[in-house]
Design a protein around this motif. Structure first.
Motif, PDB file in Angstrom:
ATOM      1  N   UNK A 197      44.188  50.613  41.372  1.00 32.13           N
ATOM      2  CA  UNK A 197      44.436  49.550  42.168  1.00 32.13           C
ATOM      3  C   UNK A 197      44.199  48.122  41.441  1.00 32.13           C
ATOM      4  N   UNK A 198      45.194  47.775  40.767  1.00 34.33           N
ATOM      5  CA  UNK A 198      45.326  46.654  40.176  1.00 34.33           C
ATOM      6  C   UNK A 198      45.526  45.227  40.926  1.00 34.33           C
ATOM      7  N   UNK A 258      39.755  50.398  40.120  1.00 34.56           N
ATOM      8  CA  UNK A 258      39.690  49.128  40.656  1.00 34.56           C
ATOM      9  C   UNK A 258      39.850  48.067  39.773  1.00 34.56           C
ATOM     10  N   UNK A 259      40.634  46.941  39.760  1.00 32.44           N
ATOM     11  CA  UNK A 259      40.360  45.854  38.750  1.00 32.44           C
ATOM     12  C   UNK A 259      39.064  45.047  39.029  1.00 32.44           C
ATOM     13  N   UNK A 284      35.641  55.880  44.013  1.00 31.10           N
ATOM     14  CA  UNK A 284      36.115  54.660  43.983  1.00 31.10           C
ATOM     15  C   UNK A 284      35.260  53.946  42.832  1.00 31.10           C
ATOM     16  N   UNK A 285      35.847  53.476  41.723  1.00 33.93           N
ATOM     17  CA  UNK A 285      35.134  52.884  40.725  1.00 33.93           C
ATOM     18  C   UNK A 285      35.625  51.183  40.693  1.00 33.93           C
ATOM     19  N   UNK A 286      34.526  50.349  40.811  1.00 38.47           N
ATOM     20  CA  UNK A 286      34.869  48.951  40.741  1.00 38.47           C
ATOM     21  C   UNK A 286      34.847  48.267  39.343  1.00 38.47           C
ATOM     22  N   UNK A 287      34.851  47.125  38.957  1.00 40.90           N
ATOM     23  CA  UNK A 287      34.969  46.415  37.832  1.00 40.90           C
ATOM     24  C   UNK A 287      34.317  45.009  37.999  1.00 40.90           C
ATOM     25  N   UNK A 288      33.224  44.738  37.383  1.00 37.72           N
ATOM     26  CA  UNK A 288      32.622  43.143  37.005  1.00 37.72           C
ATOM     27  C   UNK A 288      31.071  43.535  37.297  1.00 37.72           C
ATOM     28  N   UNK A 289      30.803  44.312  38.327  1.00 38.23           N
ATOM     29  CA  UNK A 289      29.151  44.239  38.561  1.00 38.23           C
ATOM     30  C   UNK A 289      28.695  43.050  39.384  1.00 38.23           C
ATOM     31  N   UNK A 290      29.583  42.841  40.381  1.00 34.12           N
ATOM     32  CA  UNK A 290      29.113  41.738  41.249  1.00 34.12           C
ATOM     33  C   UNK A 290      27.965  42.202  42.116  1.00 34.12           C
TER      34      UNK A 290
END
Length: 351
Positions: A197-198, A258-259, A284-290
């Protein structure tokens, strides 16, 4: 021009690289046969009594040949007109960017430098207009986050963050390493149908995530049929709609890479809409760590980017660039943080 493993463009020695590239003080020094510190003395107004008239003339002639226009040095910025650096971002609502701003502000505070946050928006023409306006205004230097600079009439002292353009110094996250860690986590759990999911945003950083996701799946022998991709606008609702497309496929992906955490949160919403339990039937894998990754239910597995460090390094790199030391720092590493949104794949339950 060649590419290094981090994705930054490197200029071949002696290459012209296009009319838009701003010559450097180092190149002036080479042409004049002097040290870079001598060039700095000449253009900082401190040459009297320290540099001979003949050497100064040689430096200025070399600068004229190259079309070199000196920037204000970091010392000038510290004591200059405004001591203000502009941080331009495409979307002020992105929670990640607040931490980048904080890191830059803290790094500049010791030198009395203020960092002003400016949002020209995602539209390219308006971004260019904003850069040109700020370059002519009472601002001493700029950091562009995810925004490519103009291809001509290059702005004043500028560092790019999470973007790459020829002739500019870039400060980057190691998104390739982060993507390898994220996709590797899903592979280690046993997933093969790992969809992407970009986002349809143009910055280099998103292209790097997509290419590394595909490379890791290719290495694992997973075909494009098993690993579809959908691009979405950078919002919860856009991500929700795109995730609906992925989760309506047959066979359905067992995991989404996910991007960004924002897109991962939209994917969680879509899974809830379709009554697909996470992580029992979908990881579901996120990105950035917010903070969004911690506030989601279930909490998102993600790769954490050091946002404040990114801002601080960008500000420090900008000052070094203005002093003629334009070497880009190494990409900042990201850290895998597995949480409750990922688990080994299971057979879907009967409906």
């Amino acid at each position: 021009m060649t590419d290094d493993p981090t994705g930054r463009s490197r200029r071949s020695p002696g290459g012209t690289g296009g009319a838009h590239r701003r010559p450097t003080g180092h190149e002036v020094a080479e042409l004049a046969g002097v040290s870079q510190s001598t060039v700095s003395l000449v253009f900082s107004g401190k040459a009297a009594g320290r540099v001979s008239a003949e050497v100064e003339q040689r430096v200025r002639h070399a600068a004229q040949q190259l079309g070199y226009r000196p920037h204000a040095s970091a010392s000038t910025l510290r004591a200059g007109r405004t001591r203000t650096v502009g941080l331009l971002v495409p979307d002020i609502t992105n929670p990640f960017l607040g931490h980048v701003l904080r890191g830059a502000q803290r790094a500049g505070r010791a030198d009395g430098i203020t960092v002003a946050l400016i949002e020209p928006g995602p539209e390219r023409n308006w971004q260019l207009t904003a850069v040109e306006a700020l370059n002519a205004a009472a601002i001493d230097a700029m950091m562009l986050f995810g925004i490519e600079p103009p291809l001509s009439d290059a702005p004043g002292p500028t560092v790019l963050i999470e973007a790459v353009a020829d002739g500019f110094t870039s400060v980057l996250l190691d998104v390739r390493q982060g993507t390898t860690a994220a996709v590797g986590h899903l592979l280690d759990l046993g997933h093969r149908r790992i969809a992407h999911l970009g986002t349809d945003l143009p910055p280099t950083t998103f292209k790097a995530r997509a290419s590394r996701w595909r490379r890791e799946l290719d290495r694992a022998g997973i075909t494009a049929t098993e690993s579809p991709e959908v691009l979405a606008g950078f919002s919860l609702q856009a991500a929700r709609g795109a995730a609906h497309q992925l989760l309506s496929l047959t066979p359905r992906p067992t995991a989404l890479f996910c991007d960004d955490d924002l897109l991962a949160a939209g994917a969680l919403m879509a899974a809830h809409d379709l009554r697909i339990p996470v992580p029992d039937e979908l990881s579901i894998m996120g990105f950035a760590g917010t903070l969004l990754s911690e506030a989601a239910t279930p909490q998102l597995s993600t790769v954490v980017a050091p946002a404040e460090e990114l801002g601080a390094v960008a500000l420090q790199t900008l000052l070094r660039t203005m002093d003629g030391h334009a070497t880009a720092p190494r990409p900042l590493p990201m850290t895998l943080v597995p949480r409750a949104s990922t688990a080994p794949p299971q057979r879907p339950s009967p409906r």
